[in-house]
Write an enzyme that holds these catalytic residues in place. Structure first.
Site, PDB file in Angstrom:
ATOM      1  N   ARG A 118     -13.571  -9.350   1.477  1.00  0.00           N
ATOM      2  CA  ARG A 118     -12.209  -9.088   0.986  1.00  0.00           C
ATOM      3  C   ARG A 118     -11.305 -10.283   1.272  1.00  0.00           C
ATOM      4  NH1 ARG A 118     -10.023  -3.514   1.877  1.00  0.00           N
ATOM      5  NH2 ARG A 118      -8.484  -4.382   0.450  1.00  0.00           N
ATOM      6  N   CYS A 137     -16.400   1.268   1.028  1.00  0.00           N
ATOM      7  CA  CYS A 137     -15.191   0.482   1.323  1.00  0.00           C
ATOM      8  C   CYS A 137     -14.712   0.673   2.754  1.00  0.00           C
ATOM      9  CB  CYS A 137     -14.090   0.835   0.333  1.00  0.00           C
ATOM     10  SG  CYS A 137     -13.570   2.562   0.423  1.00  0.00           S
ATOM     11  N   HIS A 167      -7.525   1.104  -6.315  1.00  0.00           N
ATOM     12  CA  HIS A 167      -7.687   0.195  -5.165  1.00  0.00           C
ATOM     13  C   HIS A 167      -8.322  -1.099  -5.712  1.00  0.00           C
ATOM     14  CE1 HIS A 167      -7.831  -1.225  -1.213  1.00  0.00           C
ATOM     15  NE2 HIS A 167      -8.729  -0.434  -0.650  1.00  0.00           N
ATOM     16  N   ASP A 183     -17.599   6.653  -0.830  1.00  0.00           N
ATOM     17  CA  ASP A 183     -16.295   6.612  -0.151  1.00  0.00           C
ATOM     18  C   ASP A 183     -16.108   7.970   0.512  1.00  0.00           C
ATOM     19  OD1 ASP A 183     -13.714   5.985   0.664  1.00  0.00           O
ATOM     20  OD2 ASP A 183     -12.834   6.029  -1.339  1.00  0.00           O
ATOM     21  N   GLN A 197      -9.934  -4.048  -3.522  1.00  0.00           N
ATOM     22  CA  GLN A 197     -11.215  -3.616  -2.947  1.00  0.00           C
ATOM     23  C   GLN A 197     -12.336  -3.762  -3.974  1.00  0.00           C
ATOM     24  OE1 GLN A 197     -12.034  -1.889   0.247  1.00  0.00           O
ATOM     25  NE2 GLN A 197     -14.019  -2.518  -0.544  1.00  0.00           N
ATOM     26  N   ARG A 230       0.893  -1.183   0.000  1.00  0.00           N
ATOM     27  CA  ARG A 230       0.000   0.000   0.000  1.00  0.00           C
ATOM     28  C   ARG A 230       0.916   1.213   0.000  1.00  0.00           C
ATOM     29  NH1 ARG A 230      -5.331   1.329   3.529  1.00  0.00           N
ATOM     30  NH2 ARG A 230      -6.084  -0.137   1.956  1.00  0.00           N
TER      31      ARG A 230
HETATM   32  N1   CP Z   1     -11.222  -0.367   2.578  1.00  0.00           N
HETATM   33  C1   CP Z   1      -9.935  -0.448   2.962  1.00  0.00           C
HETATM   34  O1   CP Z   1      -9.020  -0.641   2.162  1.00  0.00           O
HETATM   35  O2   CP Z   1      -9.767  -0.305   4.301  1.00  0.00           O
HETATM   36  P1   CP Z   1      -8.386  -0.077   5.046  1.00  0.00           P
HETATM   37  O3   CP Z   1      -7.861   1.260   4.602  1.00  0.00           O
HETATM   38  O4   CP Z   1      -8.743  -0.103   6.509  1.00  0.00           O
HETATM   39  O5   CP Z   1      -7.452  -1.178   4.675  1.00  0.00           O
HETATM   40  N1  NVA Z   2     -10.249   6.628  -1.107  1.00  0.00           N
HETATM   41  C1  NVA Z   2      -9.809   6.178   0.197  1.00  0.00           C
HETATM   42  C2  NVA Z   2      -9.964   4.714   0.317  1.00  0.00           C
HETATM   43  C3  NVA Z   2      -9.614   4.147   1.673  1.00  0.00           C
HETATM   44  C4  NVA Z   2      -9.730   2.668   1.738  1.00  0.00           C
HETATM   45  C5  NVA Z   2      -8.377   6.619   0.434  1.00  0.00           C
HETATM   46  O1  NVA Z   2      -7.552   6.475  -0.483  1.00  0.00           O
HETATM   47  O2  NVA Z   2      -8.082   7.110   1.504  1.00  0.00           O
END
Ligand code: CP
Ligand code: NVA
Length: 308
Positions: free
Chosen positions: A292, A266, A135, A227, A138, A108
């Site tokens: 997931r 998400c 993402h 989101d 997800q 990530r």
């Molecule tokens: N939805 C998601 O990716 O959650 P986290 O940021 O908690 O991993």
């Molecule tokens: N769009 C959000 C998703 C978090 C899972 C972010 O990037 O923070």
């Protein structure tokens, strides 16, 4: 070797295979505990190395359980404890070590180029666990959730996104092209998808409609996605952006336009959805989060060449 960086680069037949495998595996382990292995122990002896340069709850836990259920193990590296960030060790050398110690790498990151640079030097698969531009784990899992709950292929459903044009929406756009579903996007004009995404949509002649009126965007929807308005990589004037999205809040009143729609998010959430929608029977956010695990198991199998 297969990487999992962006949905747009993965053939739809592979994405579909992942979903089919996830469905079978989920069904087969109904009575098992979280840490009980799947019967075929397909990733016995394999190590998934994870690294999070940004916060995570769900992705971290779901990859831990995913690899555990496949009988592999995971090790989570903290970026601030590696030489890569502070000591100036190169991505190339880091990748060499990851490749010889591990079997897959989940990253990530807040830098899309880093994913590409790692890909160049790794001899093991890399999985994008969220980047500024996408993402994918997800959204593939969300396709699974939609089909599981609606009991129909997603191509037969009307999907609406209410919110910012962010990484999750970019992956949803890619999914809509791969799986041929209709996508409506509701957001203020200033926050519409950027040129690159619009060109990608145009090149692929997909049915994506953009509305600056949330009521129009939700008309006839089977699924409403949302989101946070402010994503982790957002370097904007937060107060102003939240003000700009004021009329796009998902409320019971807005959902009167689509009474059969399920609500997905998400997570984590901000103020973009009313509590009574988030906690309503139409909201499927908890099952969405749990799924997931199942889809990421099949993504790991795909990457490691073990998908049945
Ligand atoms: N939805 C998601 O990716 O959650 P986290 O940021 O908690 O991993
Ligand atoms: N769009 C959000 C998703 C978090 C899972 C972010 O990037 O923070």
């Amino acid at each position: 070797m297969k990487h999992f960086i962006n949905l747009k680069d993965i053939p739809v037949k592979d994405l579909r295979k992942i979903l089919i495998d996830a469905k079978k595996r989920k069904k087969a382990r109904k009575k098992l505990n979280n840490l009980d292995p799947d019967k075929d122990i397909p990733l016995k002896g394999k190590l998934l190395i994870q690294m999070f340069e940004k916060s995570s709850l769900r992705t971290r836990l779901s990859f831990f359980l995913a690899i555990s259920q496949l009988s592999g193990r995971t090790l989570t590296l903290r970026p601030d404890e590696l030489h890569l960030s502070k000591g100036g060790e190169s991505i190339e050398d880091t990748a060499k070590i990851l490749s010889s110690f591990g079997d897959a790498f989940m990253l990530r990151t807040d830098n899309d180029e880093k994913l590409e640079e790692f890909k160049k030097h790794l001899t093991i698969p890399i999985i994008n666990g969220l980047s500024p531009s996408s993402h994918p784990t997800q959204v593939l899992s969300d396709v699974f959730t939609v089909e599981e709950i609606k009991k129909k292929p997603i191509s037969k459903l009307n999907i609406t996104w209410i919110g910012d044009s962010n990484n999750v929406l970019n992956s949803l756009v890619a999914a809509s092209i791969k799986f041929s579903f209709k996508l409506r996007v509701g957001c203020p004009k200033k926050y519409q998808p950027d040129k690159n995404i619009m060109n990608y949509i145009k090149r692929n002649k997909n049915e994506i409609s953009i509305y600056n009126d949330p009521k129009k965007a939700v008309e006839g929807a089977d699924v409403i996605f949302s989101d946070k308005v402010i994503s982790m990589n957002d370097k904007v004037n937060k107060k102003k952006k939240l003000r700009d999205f004021k009329n796009f809040k998902i409320s019971k009143n807005l959902l009167k336009k689509c009474p059969r729609a399920i609500f997905l998010h998400c997570l984590p959430r901000g103020g973009e959805v009313d509590e009574n929608v988030f906690k309503s029977k139409n909201s499927k956010v908890w099952i969405q989060a749990l799924n997931r695990i199942h889809v990421q198991k099949s993504i790991l199998l795909y990457c490691l060449g073990k998908l049945r």
